[in-house]
Design an enzyme around this catalytic site. Structure first.
Site, PDB file in Angstrom:
ATOM      1  N   TYR A  32     -14.699   9.651  12.594  1.00 30.77           N
ATOM      2  CA  TYR A  32     -13.832   8.501  12.846  1.00 30.77           C
ATOM      3  C   TYR A  32     -12.439   8.679  12.249  1.00 30.77           C
ATOM      4  O   TYR A  32     -12.172   9.614  11.516  1.00 30.77           O
ATOM      5  CB  TYR A  32     -14.473   7.185  12.428  1.00 30.77           C
ATOM      6  CG  TYR A  32     -14.950   6.977  11.020  1.00 30.77           C
ATOM      7  CD1 TYR A  32     -14.551   7.764   9.961  1.00 30.77           C
ATOM      8  CD2 TYR A  32     -15.823   5.922  10.754  1.00 30.77           C
ATOM      9  CE1 TYR A  32     -14.994   7.520   8.684  1.00 30.77           C
ATOM     10  CE2 TYR A  32     -16.273   5.665   9.468  1.00 30.77           C
ATOM     11  CZ  TYR A  32     -15.856   6.462   8.438  1.00 30.77           C
ATOM     12  OH  TYR A  32     -16.294   6.206   7.166  1.00 30.77           O
ATOM     13  N   GLU A  33     -11.546   7.756  12.656  1.00 29.60           N
ATOM     14  CA  GLU A  33     -10.112   7.822  12.324  1.00 29.60           C
ATOM     15  C   GLU A  33      -9.483   9.112  12.829  1.00 29.60           C
ATOM     16  O   GLU A  33      -8.549   9.655  12.213  1.00 29.60           O
ATOM     17  CB  GLU A  33      -9.879   7.670  10.811  1.00 29.60           C
ATOM     18  CG  GLU A  33     -10.575   6.490  10.180  1.00 29.60           C
ATOM     19  CD  GLU A  33     -10.207   5.165  10.808  1.00 29.60           C
ATOM     20  OE1 GLU A  33      -9.233   5.097  11.583  1.00 29.60           O
ATOM     21  OE2 GLU A  33     -10.908   4.172  10.559  1.00 29.60           O
ATOM     22  N   GLY A  34      -9.961   9.598  13.959  1.00 24.37           N
ATOM     23  CA  GLY A  34      -9.490  10.874  14.505  1.00 24.37           C
ATOM     24  C   GLY A  34     -10.406  11.982  14.038  1.00 24.37           C
ATOM     25  O   GLY A  34     -10.478  12.268  12.840  1.00 24.37           O
TER      26      GLY A  34
END
Length: 582
Positions: A430-432
């Site tokens: 997550y978050e890229g």
């Protein structure tokens, strides 16, 4: 199942001995950043993490959250723990004093973030996302929005979250379809978002969603995305939660880990009214505004990897000291010592990296010297994808090693060794994803910058390797690692974008490995100086030296493998026809 003991001594070592705390103290509005204050805050945070959050970690994992059409009920004990967290002021530690925060530097916030995540990652994700929402609103929100929301978000009275992803979009935010229709000075949102962490719960009086959506006349692609503030309850004239907005949690995900953290599917406009929201910043600039949240969150993800790795290490060490095989505790077995050292040495340098990069954020935000501020921001830009990418890869790897040290008992849920791995496995995603972090590092921070930011970092590391930093000893192994990194940097700069992208992940891991050796050298120098001065903590400083030595001899050689992959070229990837060969 081993108890969690907050590593307060290790944090103080990094904050006041390895890093330049005097420089942070010299920044505007940082006069209170003194060793006694730092120690008091770290000690109290350690007590809260160990006594309040850690006892809920296993029970929250087993119980999970309860979803119904009316909302989400948090795991037993979480709401009370959150009330205590807010009452103690932890949510506002680094918040702007104008909005009720303590105004402490981000580097100290990073230290407490490690403790929250080590103690209870599911819980820690809630204030982590609120802090990111505060950053976005503080930078891009109107004065009217700030007046209603910032004080409550800084205190933690209300929580915040990010609503980016949609079923058809994934990481490709150009495909966002959620739409916003005008309604006077506000907007009505219609659509759906998935994977919304802490998007619905019962722990706070209101939940503030920052949502990506498209205006009616928005251009296609990422240039047509706007950012909206959409509260669960619409504030009344006095700013108190009023009417329930047309926004619901349709379901929660059943996940590998972080069971006590609700991961929500959110719908907007199912009642036909549309979810009332307000534009944050400029129209069609939402993605740029959202990255204010995203970059702060990405750094915190690396700190999260650190925290969970330390929790896994503590569990593994306790088991190794208690478990006897062959007439001795397994902690005395050479291979177990190897695994424990591989964990602890990486934790030491990752902690230094996370804190040092947070300190650079403080300089970039607070320094009154324009050149220093710009240089610090460049350093933050280079280090953030390394912190997130390398830090979360280490989190997973070290949690896995923790299970191995437990042997067969590690595969049994009752020991608790599996939970850190199940929890932290989401962090590289997550978050890229970490592939995206690598692309960001190489594409934006290396190629677009023509290598200037990376070369400045290499120059600082060279000073340590050559013994020019504070008159310390030379570190030839670090110098060799820097040669590999410098050559790989030149190779990617000359390769062109497509070839560089194929080797981006190898480059990210090479950077992390070599930067880790830089911190190992600095840790070793500080420990040597303390021992030479006749410290009363001989065991502590000898342990830091031993871990630094292990890192340089047993971990830094991994850099040769990453460098060899980069120098070997991208043909092994680029020449593969995905349709025919995979």
């Amino acid at each position: 199942m081993a108890d969690y003991h907050a590593p307060t001594r290790d944090l103080m070592f990094m904050l006041t001995e390895v890093l330049d705390d005097a420089h942070i103290r010299g920044l505007p509005d940082c006069d209170d950043y003194e060793p006694d204050t730092i120690s008091a805050i770290v000690d109290e945070a350690g007590r809260f993490a160990s006594s309040v959050l850690a006892p809920l970690n296993a029970s929250g994992d087993a119980e999970g959250v309860d979803w119904s059409a009316d909302g989400v009920t948090s795991a037993s004990g979480f709401a009370d723990a959150y009330d205590r967290f807010v009452e103690a002021g932890w949510n506002g530690l680094t918040g702007d004093p104008e909005h009720g925060g303590m105004g402490m530097p981000r580097v100290l916030g990073a230290a407490t973030t490690e403790l929250w995540n080590a103690a209870n990652m599911s819980f820690a994700l809630c204030p982590l996302l609120t802090a990111s929402a505060v950053d976005a609103l503080a930078h891009h929100g109107s004065d009217d929005l700030k007046a209603v929301y910032l004080d409550r978000l800084v205190s933690g009275e209300w929580t915040g979250c990010m609503d980016l992803t949609e079923p058809q979009a994934g990481s490709d935010l150009a495909q966002v379809r959620t739409r916003a229709e005008p309604d006077g000075e506000a907007w009505r949102l219609f659509g759906q978002k998935i994977y919304i962490t802490w998007g619905e719960h019962d722990m706070a009086g209101n939940i503030v969603h920052l949502v990506l959506a498209r205006l009616p006349d928005a251009p296609a692609g990422v240039k047509g995305i706007s950012l909206f503030l959409v509260p669960k309850y619409i504030p009344d004239a006095d700013g108190n939660p009023g009417e329930r907005n047309d926004m619901r949690c349709a379901s929660v995900e059943h996940k590998l880990g972080i069971h006590a953290c609700p991961t929500c599917t959110m719908t907007y406009g199912e009642d036909g009214r549309g979810a009332l929201g307000w534009l944050v910043g400029e129209a069609n600039r939402g993605l740029a505004h959202m990255f204010t949240m995203m970059n702060a969150a990405r750094h915190k993800m690396g700190v999260q990897g650190l925290g969970v790795a330390d929790r896994a290490y503590q569990q593994a060490l306790a088991h190794a000291r208690e478990r006897e095989q062959g007439g001795a505790a397994i902690v005395e077995h050479a291979d177990v010592k190897r695994m424990l050292l591989s964990m602890r040495s990486r934790i030491d340098v990752l902690r230094a990296l996370c804190l040092d990069s947070a300190a650079a954020m403080d300089v970039a935000e607070r320094s009154d010297d324009d050149a220093e501020r710009a240089a610090a921001q460049t350093r933050v830009d280079v280090l953030t994808p390394i912190v997130k990418g390398w830090g979360t890869e280490l989190g997973v790897s070290l949690a896995d090693t923790g299970i191995q040290i437990h042997g067969g008992m590690g595969y049994i849920e009752e020991t608790g060794a599996a939970q850190p791995l199940r929890d932290v496995r989401i962090a590289p995603i997550y978050e890229g994803t970490n592939g995206i972090q690598a692309i960001d590092l190489v594409g934006r921070k290396l190629l677009r910058d023509e290598g200037r930011g990376m070369r400045a970092l290499i120059a600082d590391m060279r000073a340590t390797a050559d013994g020019r930093a504070d008159g310390a000893n030379p570190h030839p192994a670090l110098a060799e690692g820097l040669d590999l990194l410098e050559q790989a940097t030149d190779t990617l700069l000359a390769a062109g974008r497509d070839a560089a992208m194929a080797n981006a992940f190898n480059y990210l891991m090479l950077c992390g490995t070599v930067v880790g050796a830089w911190y190992a050298a600095r840790i070793a120098d500080v420990a040597q100086a303390a021992l030479a001065a006749g410290t009363d903590e001989t065991d502590f400083y000898e342990a830091r030296q031993a871990c630094a030595r292990f890192y340089v001899r047993q971990v830094l050689p991994d850099a040769r493998g990453y460098a060899a992959r980069i120098e070997g070229g991208a043909d092994a990837i680029d020449t593969v026809d995905a349709a025919r060969h995979l």
